[in-house]
Scaffold this motif. Sequence first.
Motif, PDB file in Angstrom:
ATOM      1  N   PRO A   1       0.779  -1.154   0.172  1.00 62.00           N
ATOM      2  CA  PRO A   1       0.112  -0.050  -0.149  1.00 62.00           C
ATOM      3  C   PRO A   1       0.778   1.121  -0.021  1.00 62.00           C
ATOM      4  O   PRO A   1       1.913   1.088   0.534  1.00 62.00           O
ATOM      5  CB  PRO A   1      -0.552  -0.009   1.188  1.00 62.00           C
ATOM      6  CG  PRO A   1      -0.012  -0.957   1.945  1.00 62.00           C
ATOM      7  CD  PRO A   1       0.703  -1.954   1.503  1.00 62.00           C
ATOM      8  N   ARG A   2       0.349   2.422  -0.590  1.00 66.72           N
ATOM      9  CA  ARG A   2       1.000   3.518  -0.480  1.00 66.72           C
ATOM     10  C   ARG A   2       0.442   4.527   0.676  1.00 66.72           C
ATOM     11  O   ARG A   2      -0.985   4.683   0.689  1.00 66.72           O
ATOM     12  CB  ARG A   2       0.598   4.406  -1.694  1.00 66.72           C
ATOM     13  CG  ARG A   2       1.437   5.899  -1.875  1.00 66.72           C
ATOM     14  CD  ARG A   2       1.733   5.997  -3.463  1.00 66.72           C
ATOM     15  NE  ARG A   2       0.351   6.602  -3.833  1.00 66.72           N
ATOM     16  CZ  ARG A   2      -0.337   7.453  -3.795  1.00 66.72           C
ATOM     17  NH1 ARG A   2       0.175   8.699  -3.494  1.00 66.72           N
ATOM     18  NH2 ARG A   2      -1.507   7.495  -4.403  1.00 66.72           N
ATOM     19  N   ILE A   3       1.083   4.847   1.511  1.00 70.19           N
ATOM     20  CA  ILE A   3       0.659   5.621   2.765  1.00 70.19           C
ATOM     21  C   ILE A   3       0.577   7.026   2.332  1.00 70.19           C
ATOM     22  O   ILE A   3       1.475   7.608   2.166  1.00 70.19           O
ATOM     23  CB  ILE A   3       1.599   4.971   3.921  1.00 70.19           C
ATOM     24  CG1 ILE A   3       1.964   3.928   4.371  1.00 70.19           C
ATOM     25  CG2 ILE A   3       1.072   5.932   5.270  1.00 70.19           C
ATOM     26  CD1 ILE A   3       0.791   2.992   4.510  1.00 70.19           C
ATOM     27  N   LEU A   4      -0.808   7.364   2.649  1.00 71.70           N
ATOM     28  CA  LEU A   4      -1.145   8.795   2.278  1.00 71.70           C
ATOM     29  C   LEU A   4      -1.003   9.672   3.384  1.00 71.70           C
ATOM     30  O   LEU A   4      -0.436  10.893   3.318  1.00 71.70           O
ATOM     31  CB  LEU A   4      -2.574   8.803   1.699  1.00 71.70           C
ATOM     32  CG  LEU A   4      -2.714   8.059   0.364  1.00 71.70           C
ATOM     33  CD1 LEU A   4      -3.969   8.252  -0.177  1.00 71.70           C
ATOM     34  CD2 LEU A   4      -1.748   8.505  -0.770  1.00 71.70           C
ATOM     35  N   SER A   5      -1.283   8.972   4.757  1.00 65.98           N
ATOM     36  CA  SER A   5      -1.234   9.780   5.984  1.00 65.98           C
ATOM     37  C   SER A   5      -1.158   8.791   7.003  1.00 65.98           C
ATOM     38  O   SER A   5      -1.896   7.820   7.005  1.00 65.98           O
ATOM     39  CB  SER A   5      -2.531  10.745   6.033  1.00 65.98           C
ATOM     40  OG  SER A   5      -3.668  10.235   6.226  1.00 65.98           O
ATOM     41  N   ALA A   6      -0.652   9.142   8.102  1.00 63.85           N
ATOM     42  CA  ALA A   6      -0.238   8.323   9.161  1.00 63.85           C
ATOM     43  C   ALA A   6      -1.530   8.479  10.131  1.00 63.85           C
ATOM     44  O   ALA A   6      -2.286   9.366   9.974  1.00 63.85           O
ATOM     45  CB  ALA A   6       0.847   8.891  10.182  1.00 63.85           C
ATOM     46  N   PRO A   7      -1.761   7.445  10.959  1.00 64.76           N
ATOM     47  CA  PRO A   7      -2.953   7.639  12.052  1.00 64.76           C
ATOM     48  C   PRO A   7      -2.820   8.705  13.000  1.00 64.76           C
ATOM     49  O   PRO A   7      -1.647   9.269  13.099  1.00 64.76           O
ATOM     50  CB  PRO A   7      -2.778   6.189  12.860  1.00 64.76           C
ATOM     51  CG  PRO A   7      -1.410   5.828  12.565  1.00 64.76           C
ATOM     52  CD  PRO A   7      -1.023   6.241  11.276  1.00 64.76           C
ATOM     53  N   GLY A   8      -3.829   9.016  13.525  1.00 62.70           N
ATOM     54  CA  GLY A   8      -3.709  10.318  14.528  1.00 62.70           C
ATOM     55  C   GLY A   8      -2.906   9.973  15.885  1.00 62.70           C
ATOM     56  O   GLY A   8      -2.408   8.753  16.161  1.00 62.70           O
ATOM     57  N   GLU A   9      -2.840  10.834  16.643  1.00 61.19           N
ATOM     58  CA  GLU A   9      -1.814  10.889  17.712  1.00 61.19           C
ATOM     59  C   GLU A   9      -2.562   9.846  18.824  1.00 61.19           C
ATOM     60  O   GLU A   9      -2.040   8.950  19.456  1.00 61.19           O
ATOM     61  CB  GLU A   9      -1.840  12.135  18.453  1.00 61.19           C
ATOM     62  CG  GLU A   9      -1.055  13.150  17.793  1.00 61.19           C
ATOM     63  CD  GLU A   9      -0.811  14.487  18.332  1.00 61.19           C
ATOM     64  OE1 GLU A   9      -1.357  14.818  19.677  1.00 61.19           O
ATOM     65  OE2 GLU A   9       0.027  15.163  17.796  1.00 61.19           O
ATOM     66  N   MET A  10      -3.956   9.898  19.222  1.00 58.40           N
ATOM     67  CA  MET A  10      -4.720   8.797  19.744  1.00 58.40           C
ATOM     68  C   MET A  10      -4.274   7.432  19.566  1.00 58.40           C
ATOM     69  O   MET A  10      -4.071   6.608  20.317  1.00 58.40           O
ATOM     70  CB  MET A  10      -6.047   9.173  19.875  1.00 58.40           C
ATOM     71  CG  MET A  10      -6.372  10.538  20.605  1.00 58.40           C
ATOM     72  SD  MET A  10      -8.104  10.886  20.678  1.00 58.40           S
ATOM     73  CE  MET A  10      -8.606   9.633  22.133  1.00 58.40           C
ATOM     74  N   PHE A  11      -4.499   7.137  18.223  1.00 56.40           N
ATOM     75  CA  PHE A  11      -4.116   5.701  17.928  1.00 56.40           C
ATOM     76  C   PHE A  11      -2.681   5.387  18.063  1.00 56.40           C
ATOM     77  O   PHE A  11      -2.527   4.207  18.198  1.00 56.40           O
ATOM     78  CB  PHE A  11      -4.484   5.773  16.392  1.00 56.40           C
ATOM     79  CG  PHE A  11      -5.970   5.375  16.078  1.00 56.40           C
ATOM     80  CD1 PHE A  11      -6.517   4.321  16.429  1.00 56.40           C
ATOM     81  CD2 PHE A  11      -6.446   6.396  15.417  1.00 56.40           C
ATOM     82  CE1 PHE A  11      -8.000   4.085  16.060  1.00 56.40           C
ATOM     83  CE2 PHE A  11      -8.047   6.154  14.785  1.00 56.40           C
ATOM     84  CZ  PHE A  11      -8.755   4.858  15.659  1.00 56.40           C
ATOM     85  N   ALA A  12      -1.960   6.426  17.635  1.00 57.62           N
ATOM     86  CA  ALA A  12      -0.372   6.355  18.032  1.00 57.62           C
ATOM     87  C   ALA A  12       0.034   5.846  19.526  1.00 57.62           C
ATOM     88  O   ALA A  12       0.730   5.087  19.583  1.00 57.62           O
ATOM     89  CB  ALA A  12       0.272   7.155  17.405  1.00 57.62           C
ATOM     90  N   ALA A  13      -0.868   6.727  20.238  1.00 56.75           N
ATOM     91  CA  ALA A  13      -0.501   6.539  21.677  1.00 56.75           C
ATOM     92  C   ALA A  13      -0.974   5.213  22.076  1.00 56.75           C
ATOM     93  O   ALA A  13      -0.374   4.275  22.870  1.00 56.75           O
ATOM     94  CB  ALA A  13      -1.378   7.634  22.509  1.00 56.75           C
ATOM     95  N   ALA A  14      -2.295   4.632  21.694  1.00 61.26           N
ATOM     96  CA  ALA A  14      -2.760   3.286  21.960  1.00 61.26           C
ATOM     97  C   ALA A  14      -1.777   2.240  21.362  1.00 61.26           C
ATOM     98  O   ALA A  14      -1.586   1.270  22.169  1.00 61.26           O
ATOM     99  CB  ALA A  14      -3.900   3.099  21.321  1.00 61.26           C
ATOM    100  N   GLY A  15      -1.206   2.368  20.214  1.00 60.23           N
ATOM    101  CA  GLY A  15      -0.308   1.469  19.690  1.00 60.23           C
ATOM    102  C   GLY A  15       0.981   1.230  20.424  1.00 60.23           C
ATOM    103  O   GLY A  15       1.574   0.435  20.486  1.00 60.23           O
TER     104      GLY A  15
END
Length: 777
Positions: free
Chosen positions: A185-199
Motif C-alpha cells: 500500500p501507498r501510505i497517504l497519511s499516518a494515524p492520529g495521535e490517539m491511535f499512535a498512543a494506543a499503539g
Amino acid sequence: MRPLPVRDPVVRAAQDLRAVLLGLSAWAGGLAAFHLPGRVAMGVLGAGVLGLAVRARTGGTVVTGVVCLVAATAVGSAAAARVEAVRNSAVGVLAEQQAAVTVTGRVVSDPVARTGRFGGYTLTRLTVTEVVARGIGHRTGVPLLVIGDEGWGGVALGARVSVTGRLAPADGPDLAAVLSTGRAPRILSAPGEMFAAAGGIRAGIRSSVAGAPPDARALVPALVVGDDQLMSPQVVADFRTCGLTHLAAVSGTNLTLVVGFLLIVARWVGVRARGLVLVGVLGVLGFVLLARPEPSVLRAAAMGSVALLGLGSRGRDQGVRALGIAILVLLLLDPWLVLSPGFVLSSLATAGILFLGPPFRDALQSWLPRWSAEALAVPFAAQLACTPVVAAISGQVSLVAVGANLAVAAVVGPATVLGLLGGVSMLVLPVLGHVCGWAAGMCASWIITVATHLARLPTAAVDWSTGVVSLAALALTCLAVGLVASRVFRQARWSLAVAGLLVVVMIRPLPSPGWPPRGWVLVACDVGQGDGLVLNAGKARAVVVDTGPDPEAMDRCLLRLGVRTLPVVVLTHFHADHIDGLPAVLRGRRAGEIDVTAIPDPASGAREVHQWAAAARVPVRVPPYGEVRRVGALTWQVVGPVRATADARSEAEEGSVANNASLVLLVEVGGVRLLLSGDMEPEAQDALARSLPGLQVDVLKVPHHGSRYQDPALITGLGARLAVVSVGVDNDYGHPAASTLRLLRRAGMKVERTDEDGDVAVTVQDGRLGVRDRGGP
C-alpha cells in the motif's frame, strides 16, 4: 470472571421481560431483514406495528408490543438500508465485473497474518473513500477486505492508504467486495495521535512480557486487549476445548477487569459519586481505543458496561434493562452484529449471568461461602446459556468449561491488570514494566497449564451434531438444567454426587457404540479440508499418515480409536492441511519417528514440523524411494515421489511442486492393498503408473481431496473397489470435483467422503473388504 449482582428483595419480572423483549425484537428485525426479501420483512413488521397501534388504548401490554415492533422495524430498516447501500455501491458493482481498480481508504482493522496452502498472506479491512476504475473516480464509504502479501503487516490502524488490485464479490453482506493485490500500500497519511498512543501501549504490553515463556508471552496481550495473533494453534485449540476462548478475545470480561480496576483505584484516592461515573466512562473509552474501535470491541464494551451496572445496588434490574437497551443500540449502529456469533455469545453469557447466576449462587450459598458459591455460579450460568450456540459453531460440547474457568478465575484479573500496567510502565519506567510483565506472564502460564491438561482428558469435550433436531434437543436440555439446577445446588450431597459423576465421565473415554468397527485397517478421520489417515497396527498402536488442519479433530479421532502409540507418523508433504494437527497427535502419545518428503516446500511448513518434532523429542527422517517397512500386521512401501519436479502448471498454479513431492505409500494388510496418494497431481500420477506398470489395489485414497486434476489412466487402471475422499464441508476449492467423482464411479469404485460420511473406516474380516462410517453432518 464477573461478580454477580446483589439480588433485589423484590424482582420486577415484568420490567425485566420488557427490556429483554425489546432486545429480542430488535434482533428478530435484523434477522428478518437479512434472511427475508426486504419488502416482505418490512411489510410484515409494519403491519404488526399498525395493528397494535390501533389497539394501543387498551393497556400497557399492547403498548409494549408496539414499542417492540417499532424496535424490530427500526433495526430491520437499518439493516436493509445498509445491505442495499453496500450492494449497489460503485465498489459492489465493480466487484461483480471483477474490475482492476485503485482504491483510497482508511485502515479500520489491524492487519491479520494468515498462512495458506501456498504461503503467507495478510487480511486488512478498509473503509473506502474513493475508487478509480477505467479512469473514472467514484466517491463512496463502504467496507472492503484487502487480501495482500506479508508487506501489509506493518500498516497501522487509522492510516490512510491507496492500493491497486482486482475486485471480487464478497461472500457476506457486510463487505462491498474483496480486493486481491500483490502490491504494497501507498501510505497517504499516518494515524492520529490517539491511535499512535494506543499503539505504543500495545507495543509496551508485548515488550513487558519478553521474559515470559513463549505461550504466556503470546497470551498476555490477548488477555488485555484481545491481541491473539501470536498464540500458537495448539493453545488456541486447547482454549476452545476448555471453554476459555473468551479470555483471549476482546470480551466484556476484559473491560470489566480493566475498568473495575480503575474504579477501585479511583475510590482509593477519594473519588466519589459522579466522579466515579466519569472515571468509568473514560475507562470504557480508553479501553475501546486501546483494543481498537472495531465492531467486536464496541460489542464487548457494551456488554462489559452492562456487567458493571449489575454490580451495584438493584444491580439485577439495572443490568437487565441495560442489556436490552445495549442490544437495541448496538444493532441500530451496526446491524451486521445480528450475524455475528461473538455478539450472540456475549449477549447470552451476560443474560445467563444476570438471570441464572443469582439463583445458582443463592442455592450454593446454603452450604458454601459466598465467594465460593459465586465463583461456581458465574461460569456455570454463562456456559449453560452459551452451550447450544457453541455446539452449533464448533460441533462439540465442552464438559470441562466450568472447571477450567473456575481453575483460572483467580489469576485472570491479575494477569490482565498487570499486563496493562506493564504496557503503560514501559513508556515511562521500563524496569517496572518488565516486573509487571513477568508477573503477568506467570499468571498466564497457569492459565495455559490448566487449558493444556484439561484439554487432554479423554472426554474433555463430546462431539455434537449441528443438525436442527440435535441442537434443539441440546437447547431444551440446557433449559431443563437451568430450571432444576438451583434445587440440586441447595443439597451438598447431590451437588457433590453430580460433580463426581462429571469427573468420572471426563477422565474415562465415553464408549462409542460400534466404533471403531471390528476389523478396521484404515480410518480417514473427518478433519475438515485436509488429510488425516490412521492405519491400525494393533494393540493400541497405529501409523498416522498426515494429521489434518484441525488439531482437535485429529486428536479426537485418535482417542475414539484408542490409539496410544505411534511407531511411525508419515507427513506426505508440508502443506498446512496435512501437518497442522501434528502437535495434538504427538502430545500424550509415544511416537517413534516422523517420516517426511525430501522437498521442504513450503519452507514455513517444514520449519514448523521440525520445531514440533524437536519439542516432542521425536526424530525426523526422509525415507528412501522403495523402502519397505513393517509394523504389526501392516506392511508398506514408499512408491512415490518417483521424482519431485514442477508440472506444466506450476508457474500458474502455485503449490504443484509440493503436491507432486508427496510421499505415496502402497500398504498391505489382511490381504488387502491400499494406495495412499497424498496430493499428487497428474505428472506424479503418470510417473507412478510408468514406474509400477499394472499396479492393482483394492482401496484408493483419492489424490488431492478429489480435485479435478487427475490422471484418468492411473485411476481407471488401479482396479480399486473403494475410493476414500478426505475433504471438508463446503470447502473453497470445489473438492471433490464432479468430473473426478464421475471418473471414480465409471472405474467401478464405491465412493466414501468424510464431508458427507464423517470418519470413514475400511475393514477387513475373513478376507472380505468392507466400509463403515460414523455419519457426517
